[in-house]
Motif scaffolding. Structure first.
Motif, PDB file in Angstrom:
ATOM      1  N   GLN B  83      43.417  61.377  -3.951  1.00 30.05           N
ATOM      2  CA  GLN B  83      43.961  60.980  -3.067  1.00 30.05           C
ATOM      3  C   GLN B  83      44.320  61.446  -1.960  1.00 30.05           C
ATOM      4  OE1 GLN B  83      48.119  59.055  -3.647  1.00 30.05           O
ATOM      5  NE2 GLN B  83      48.539  60.700  -5.065  1.00 30.05           N
ATOM      6  N   HIS B  84      44.204  62.797  -1.860  1.00 26.18           N
ATOM      7  CA  HIS B  84      44.391  63.788  -0.719  1.00 26.18           C
ATOM      8  C   HIS B  84      43.201  64.632  -0.283  1.00 26.18           C
ATOM      9  CE1 HIS B  84      48.267  61.728   0.013  1.00 26.18           C
ATOM     10  NE2 HIS B  84      48.766  62.262  -1.322  1.00 26.18           N
ATOM     11  N   LYS B 434      42.810  60.345 -21.486  1.00 26.64           N
ATOM     12  CA  LYS B 434      43.393  59.486 -20.529  1.00 26.64           C
ATOM     13  C   LYS B 434      43.427  60.257 -19.424  1.00 26.64           C
ATOM     14  CE  LYS B 434      48.122  61.152 -21.574  1.00 26.64           C
ATOM     15  NZ  LYS B 434      49.449  60.797 -21.983  1.00 26.64           N
ATOM     16  N   PHE B 435      43.540  59.283 -18.220  1.00 25.76           N
ATOM     17  CA  PHE B 435      43.783  59.883 -16.826  1.00 25.76           C
ATOM     18  C   PHE B 435      44.673  58.990 -15.761  1.00 25.76           C
ATOM     19  CE2 PHE B 435      39.956  57.346 -16.996  1.00 25.76           C
ATOM     20  CZ  PHE B 435      39.938  56.706 -15.913  1.00 25.76           C
ATOM     21  N   GLU B 436      45.104  59.425 -15.043  1.00 24.03           N
ATOM     22  CA  GLU B 436      45.843  58.695 -13.835  1.00 24.03           C
ATOM     23  C   GLU B 436      44.959  58.586 -12.640  1.00 24.03           C
ATOM     24  OE1 GLU B 436      50.226  58.888 -13.332  1.00 24.03           O
ATOM     25  OE2 GLU B 436      49.739  59.944 -11.525  1.00 24.03           O
ATOM     26  N   TRP B 437      44.939  57.407 -12.001  1.00 24.55           N
ATOM     27  CA  TRP B 437      44.230  57.338 -10.842  1.00 24.55           C
ATOM     28  C   TRP B 437      44.835  56.561  -9.897  1.00 24.55           C
ATOM     29  CZ3 TRP B 437      38.949  54.072 -11.085  1.00 24.55           C
ATOM     30  CH2 TRP B 437      38.186  54.237 -10.259  1.00 24.55           C
ATOM     31  N   THR B 438      44.914  57.451  -8.678  1.00 23.70           N
ATOM     32  CA  THR B 438      45.589  57.052  -7.366  1.00 23.70           C
ATOM     33  C   THR B 438      44.654  56.805  -6.185  1.00 23.70           C
ATOM     34  OG1 THR B 438      47.613  57.982  -8.356  1.00 23.70           O
ATOM     35  CG2 THR B 438      47.620  57.122  -6.006  1.00 23.70           C
ATOM     36  N   MET B 439      44.640  55.605  -5.556  1.00 26.88           N
ATOM     37  CA  MET B 439      44.159  55.493  -4.496  1.00 26.88           C
ATOM     38  C   MET B 439      44.730  55.953  -3.197  1.00 26.88           C
ATOM     39  SD  MET B 439      41.027  54.453  -3.553  1.00 26.88           S
ATOM     40  CE  MET B 439      40.437  53.656  -5.238  1.00 26.88           C
ATOM     41  N   GLY B 440      44.195  56.980  -2.413  1.00 25.22           N
ATOM     42  CA  GLY B 440      44.806  57.360  -1.255  1.00 25.22           C
ATOM     43  C   GLY B 440      43.851  57.264  -0.140  1.00 25.22           C
ATOM     44  N   SER B 441      44.300  58.188   0.862  1.00 25.10           N
ATOM     45  CA  SER B 441      43.390  58.201   1.935  1.00 25.10           C
ATOM     46  C   SER B 441      41.930  58.881   1.865  1.00 25.10           C
ATOM     47  CB  SER B 441      43.924  58.569   3.305  1.00 25.10           C
ATOM     48  OG  SER B 441      44.697  59.762   3.114  1.00 25.10           O
ATOM     49  N   ALA B 442      41.990  59.801   1.033  1.00 18.37           N
ATOM     50  CA  ALA B 442      40.579  60.680   0.814  1.00 18.37           C
ATOM     51  C   ALA B 442      39.848  59.746  -0.190  1.00 18.37           C
ATOM     52  CB  ALA B 442      41.132  61.965   0.145  1.00 18.37           C
ATOM     53  N   ASN B 443      40.018  59.509  -1.165  1.00 19.28           N
ATOM     54  CA  ASN B 443      39.114  58.560  -1.973  1.00 19.28           C
ATOM     55  C   ASN B 443      39.041  57.133  -1.522  1.00 19.28           C
ATOM     56  OD1 ASN B 443      41.672  57.999  -2.971  1.00 19.28           O
ATOM     57  ND2 ASN B 443      41.348  58.372  -5.072  1.00 19.28           N
ATOM     58  N   GLY B 444      39.981  56.939  -0.737  1.00 11.76           N
ATOM     59  CA  GLY B 444      40.149  55.509  -0.238  1.00 11.76           C
ATOM     60  C   GLY B 444      39.015  55.492   0.818  1.00 11.76           C
ATOM     61  N   ALA B 445      38.375  56.508   1.667  1.00 12.31           N
ATOM     62  CA  ALA B 445      37.212  56.429   2.524  1.00 12.31           C
ATOM     63  C   ALA B 445      36.040  56.518   1.790  1.00 12.31           C
ATOM     64  CB  ALA B 445      37.557  57.397   3.341  1.00 12.31           C
ATOM     65  N   ILE B 446      35.772  56.357   0.442  1.00 11.58           N
ATOM     66  CA  ILE B 446      34.648  56.313  -0.196  1.00 11.58           C
ATOM     67  C   ILE B 446      34.257  54.676  -0.213  1.00 11.58           C
ATOM     68  CG2 ILE B 446      33.416  56.965  -2.123  1.00 11.58           C
ATOM     69  CD1 ILE B 446      35.410  59.286  -2.532  1.00 11.58           C
ATOM     70  N   ASP B 447      32.881  54.797  -0.077  1.00 14.74           N
ATOM     71  CA  ASP B 447      32.522  53.122  -0.155  1.00 14.74           C
ATOM     72  C   ASP B 447      32.715  52.746  -1.548  1.00 14.74           C
ATOM     73  OD1 ASP B 447      30.472  51.011   1.110  1.00 14.74           O
ATOM     74  OD2 ASP B 447      29.755  51.295  -0.774  1.00 14.74           O
TER      75      ASP B 447
END
Lengths: 467, 467
Positions: B83-84, B434-447
């Motif tokens: 996410q960052h 299992k895993f945790e997945w948070t959308m942030g500005s880093a992965n949020g910029a990926i198409d």
């Protein structure tokens, strides 16, 4: 106008190596490298810019030209009381960024890196370095000394042993909002030496072995006491030290009675220089010891709690419980690493040299009839690189005189002074103003005569108020 | 070779403004300004160097030429879980040094700056900004959330009220070494919703108003309960939210019974976007709230505890007792300031946009027959910008497939996965990883399509293991 104020000015010969320049100025090495790159690039671009390069020994005037790069120092005053240079937050952080690269810190510590080795983690490496240097089995980095010492008390305490003993000037009694009672549910046995100086005067003695002996005369004490805390040196007494043979005797008494012996070593490097001992020797008698990174070492904050492996294992559990096991402690870790390296491993001035310089200066100030009429030092001969000073003049009078001296000479003799409180011995003796004075690498670089000149000018303000 | 791996590559047009370049890359603005100064200086020096300037849109190859300036990124992998941006300690500190200058932080905070105003102190300014934004009377910065929530419990508790209530997945029960009991001498009433999903499946519900109602049926509970903690969103449940009307109902019940209502708002910005509320509205029902600076805001560490003036006054006393009142918190203060500005005040992607992007992607992954054969998400439709994922394959199988996908496509679908524990519901349902997945500005910029491509390639590893 300020003939004496050269101490903080920068003269940066552009041909010198950036490490030297960085050491000379305390400025981040990367900034210096970048300035040099820009200057070299400008050499290519013709005579107009080359002229700038030619004059690039940075006097304060062209240092100001580089201020966008953070190259300009805050002021050029000779500050006799500052043990460390006063840098802006921005410069501190740039400098720490450099330290990361110099020390090869490539990753953030996360939640204490408890499962990593000292090869994998900078935090664990710092802990391993320190426990090795001090000869303890393990060490745990903590955000603060308050936390470290509370944790030591919690570990040493048991259901039946909820008492701890300490000197009346201990940090735990004076500055921690009674955490020992409100949070730890423990009670202190206070060794109060306030009235032990039969001769009168400012002197209040450090903890001695006969004090501890008298504690153990009470059977309740002996049964319920879990920890005895000895502070080395006693900060609130101007850096006085318990005589070393008695430090050992107290340790023997503690062992006999099953009491843990804890060292408040916030200024342990200063104390070691005071005794002439190395770091292993000075903490050898103690079951646990806390040291600090932001006093003599000039770090941002942070402490280390050391002891045997089991003690440190428990300390990591308590660190979590008290909320000190942060997501990352990275800025404090690199700052502690850098401070330890700069002041202990490869110092430009050792703590012994700092102590000796302070002793020289106090001797000269105290034997000057004019100066000694206005300031008295306790102890009379510093036992470490720190001392307390007391003045009969009021805090307002002092401030006016300090500003006057600074305006005329460029020397700031004091920047932190405080009123003597009504309940202090010093008040009854007629003192109104007090201060703490520690010799560090910043004020340690100032010529001895500057100290005399500054204090003489200060005293003149009172002896010849019209001039 | 890595056609999809452009996300972290730098293309820095030298004519663009340094603020834009800094935002694009996450690199410190000062570094970019210096690079530009060097390039401009080189323009003066003739064609040989000018040629370099002409090609100075920084592809990865000439970014490497600038690596002494810290311009080179660690890798060029598309990291779907980050996410960052992952920056080195050195870059983090350089970037914070820039933030100090941009935000005008000129002095260190010292021991909390308790006696300074928000004009005089950056720490107090941050506290004032946040208490104003959240509509609480005051706010106290603390090193950690563990400390902040323990302090809230201590203040709300009284001699006769030593119980607190929380969900079974609360941070206090899972990750704090039983500090509530060992340190605070308090006991929890646990609202356990593990077995409330009659339909089976992964879903475990958030705290609801009927749970709280049933607590108050016991007279002992009603008499001894001091605080009810509601976490918004429930992190351990993949970011689920208690329905908003019930948040208000629970508040009414607490008020009726004289119980303090505390919000564990470690992800309060995420929760507000989940509800579609502003920050004042979401914390209005609560007597006290804790928020964090190192989750959604990407800071180093640090928390804020907010409430009325008297509560915060007491919090500052407890902060001292717990050892959180550090000599200086400067790196955390500037990091919190910068993170708050970057992610809340002037964000390139809002928390609502992050939530919506995650919802879109989860919808596409879940409706893809190949992908959904290997991964299941909880909740099925994310309520905030976070979700938990469960896979039937073992952790070793997953790691092998993740590496294979990264090698072939340059996409790293996951970097942090954990085994499902034996006592978890998911284990009985056949999930191993299992895993945790948070959308942030880093992965949020990926198409969006990159996410599909990565997960499809991952699933192929299992459906066609020989290819």
């Amino acid at each position: 106008h300020h003939p004496q104020c050269m101490a903080h000015q920068y003269r940066l010969p552009v041909h010198a190596c950036s490490r030297q320049l960085s050491l000379m100025t305390g400025l981040p090495r990367r900034l210096i490298m970048l300035v040099k790159m820009i200057l070299f690039a400008m050499v290519f671009s013709g005579s107009a810019v080359t002229a700038f390069v030619v004059s690039a020994s940075l006097s304060s005037s062209n240092a100001r030209m580089l201020s966008p790069l953070g190259m300009c120092h805050a002021d050029h005053i000779v500050d006799l009381q500052a043990q460390h240079p006063a840098l802006s937050p921005s410069l501190i952080l740039s400098s720490l960024a450099d330290s990361c690269e110099e020390m090869g810190m490539k990753t953030l510590d996360v939640y204490g890196d408890f499962n990593l080795t000292s090869e994998e983690s900078s935090l664990r490496k710092l802990e391993a370095n320190l426990s090795d240097t001090f000869g303890k089995e393990d060490a745990v980095f903590m955000p603060s000394g308050v936390m470290a010492q509370n944790i030591a008390l919690l570990i040493h305490a048991t259901e039946k042993k909820k008492l701890f003993a300490c000197h009346h000037s201990s940090h735990l009694l004076l500055h921690e909002q009674d955490a020992y009672r409100e949070l730890l549910k423990m009670e202190p046995i206070i060794i109060d030496t306030t009235n032990e100086n039969a001769a009168g005067g400012l002197h209040i003695p450090a903890m001695r072995s006969h004090h501890v002996k008298s504690i153990f005369l009470s059977r309740t004490n002996a049964e319920q006491l879990s920890t005895l805390i000895l502070e080395l040196p006693h900060r609130e007494l101007g850096g006085k030290l318990t005589p070393w043979p008695e430090v050992l005797q107290i340790g023997n008494m503690c062992r006999t009675h099953g009491v843990k012996y804890h060292c408040d070593g916030a200024r342990i490097f200063e104390a070691a220089a005071g005794y002439g001992l190395n770091l292993k020797e000075i903490v050898e008698p103690f079951d646990s010891v806390y040291i600090s990174f932001y006093k003599g070492l000039g770090g941002l904050s942070g402490a280390m709690l050391m002891g045997d492996a089991k003690f440190c294992q428990e300390a990591r559990v308590w660190l979590r419980r008290l909320g000190g096991n942060l997501y990352t402690l990275m800025p404090y870790i690199i700052s502690a690493h850098a401070g330890y390296h700069k002041h202990v491993i490869d110092p430009c001035m050792t703590f012994t040299e700092k102590k000796e310089k302070l002793q020289r200066i106090i001797q000269r100030l105290s034997s000057d009839p004019l100066i000694s009429a206005y300031v008295t030092f306790d102890p009379k001969i510093p036992e470490t690189n720190m001392v307390h000073g007391y003045m009969t003049t009021s805090i307002e009078e002092c401030k006016t005189a300090i500003q006057e001296v600074e305006k005329v000479t460029g020397i700031r003799i004091l920047s932190r002074i405080r009123p003597v409180e009504a309940n202090e011995r010093a008040k009854q003796l007629g003192y109104q103003t007090k201060f703490e004075w520690t010799m560090g690498s910043a004020n340690g670089a100032i010529d001895d005569n500057q100290f005399l000149n500054g204090w003489r000018a200060f005293s003149h303000c009172f002896s010849q108020p019209d001039k």
